[in-house]
Design a protein around this motif. Structure first.
Motif, PDB file in Angstrom:
ATOM      1  N   VAL A 143      16.099  76.655  67.148  1.00 26.05           N
ATOM      2  CA  VAL A 143      16.476  75.238  67.244  1.00 26.05           C
ATOM      3  C   VAL A 143      15.495  74.520  68.166  1.00 26.05           C
ATOM      4  O   VAL A 143      15.007  73.428  67.841  1.00 26.05           O
ATOM      5  N   TYR A 146      12.147  73.392  66.712  1.00 27.93           N
ATOM      6  CA  TYR A 146      12.175  72.261  65.785  1.00 27.93           C
ATOM      7  C   TYR A 146      12.660  70.956  66.405  1.00 27.93           C
ATOM      8  O   TYR A 146      12.465  69.892  65.815  1.00 27.93           O
ATOM      9  N   GLN A 147      13.267  71.013  67.591  1.00 27.10           N
ATOM     10  CA  GLN A 147      13.807  69.809  68.206  1.00 27.10           C
ATOM     11  C   GLN A 147      12.725  68.780  68.496  1.00 27.10           C
ATOM     12  O   GLN A 147      11.698  69.098  69.103  1.00 27.10           O
ATOM     13  N   SER A 148      12.954  67.573  68.024  1.00 25.03           N
ATOM     14  CA  SER A 148      12.072  66.417  68.264  1.00 25.03           C
ATOM     15  C   SER A 148      10.641  66.632  67.782  1.00 25.03           C
ATOM     16  O   SER A 148       9.698  66.081  68.350  1.00 25.03           O
ATOM     17  N   ASP A 163      16.688  68.005  61.690  1.00 24.42           N
ATOM     18  CA  ASP A 163      16.262  67.224  62.846  1.00 24.42           C
ATOM     19  C   ASP A 163      15.674  65.883  62.412  1.00 24.42           C
ATOM     20  O   ASP A 163      15.934  64.863  63.044  1.00 24.42           O
ATOM     21  N   TYR A 166      18.553  63.654  61.540  1.00 24.62           N
ATOM     22  CA  TYR A 166      19.229  63.245  62.771  1.00 24.62           C
ATOM     23  C   TYR A 166      18.443  62.139  63.460  1.00 24.62           C
ATOM     24  O   TYR A 166      19.013  61.124  63.897  1.00 24.62           O
TER      25      TYR A 166
END
Length: 173
Positions: A143, A146-148, A163, A166
């Motif tokens: 996670v 891949y965040q931001s 993501d 989101y």
């Protein structure tokens, strides 16, 4: 399954690298594959779907193709497809392929799957091939990768799609 208990492992999440990225060693192997743009071709095969061959000659509407094992067959010109250069081996986004044909798409998906790379993009779509095995690619460690991040900054994964959705949702409310 009733009565089946899944225990959470303790300790750090396992390294997901081999399930997300093509290794440098594999890239080197792929780049040194023999390739002749004028002779390499895909031809239909009942058993395999498509097999790679080498064009030996053309006469009218027929193409003579040499196959592995020394066999030679004639094919109609319209069923013979071009092969992508080795730089596209295990391509993350198939919309970037020079030759976008059924054989090349199937080959790319299969070669990625064999290397445990189950996610591949095809333009806006994320293609997943279920290995029916548990790979350590759905952990907190993954996670964070891949965040931001933009989709083109990280390897193909459903987390990149999630993501992105989101982030779009936060911006457009």
């Amino acid at each position: 399954m009733p009565g089946h208990v899944v225990l959470k492992s303790t300790g750090p999440d396992p390294d997901p690298t081999e399930y997300l990225y093509v290794s440098l060693e594999q890239k080197r192997i792929d780049q040194t594959k023999p390739y002749d743009a004028k002779k390499a071709c895909w031809v239909p095969c009942e058993k395999e779907g498509y097999v790679i061959g080498e064009i030996q000659g053309t006469k009218g509407d027929l193409v003579t193709v040499g196959l592995s094992g020394g066999e030679t067959k004639n094919f109609k010109k319209d069923v013979v497809c071009q092969v992508n250069p080795p730089k596209f081996e295990k391509c993350e986004d198939m919309s970037n392929l020079t030759y976008l044909n059924d054989a090349s798409v199937l080959y790319n998906l299969k070669s990625r799957y064999v290397c445990k790379l189950i996610y591949t993009y095809s333009g806006l779509f994320c293609v997943a091939i279920n290995p029916y095995k548990r790979y350590p690619i759905y952990t907190n460690r993954v996670v964070k990768i891949y965040q931001s991040k933009r989709r083109n900054e990280v390897p193909p994964h459903i987390f990149a799609i999630a993501d992105g959705a989101y982030m779009d949702m936060l911006q457009s409310k």
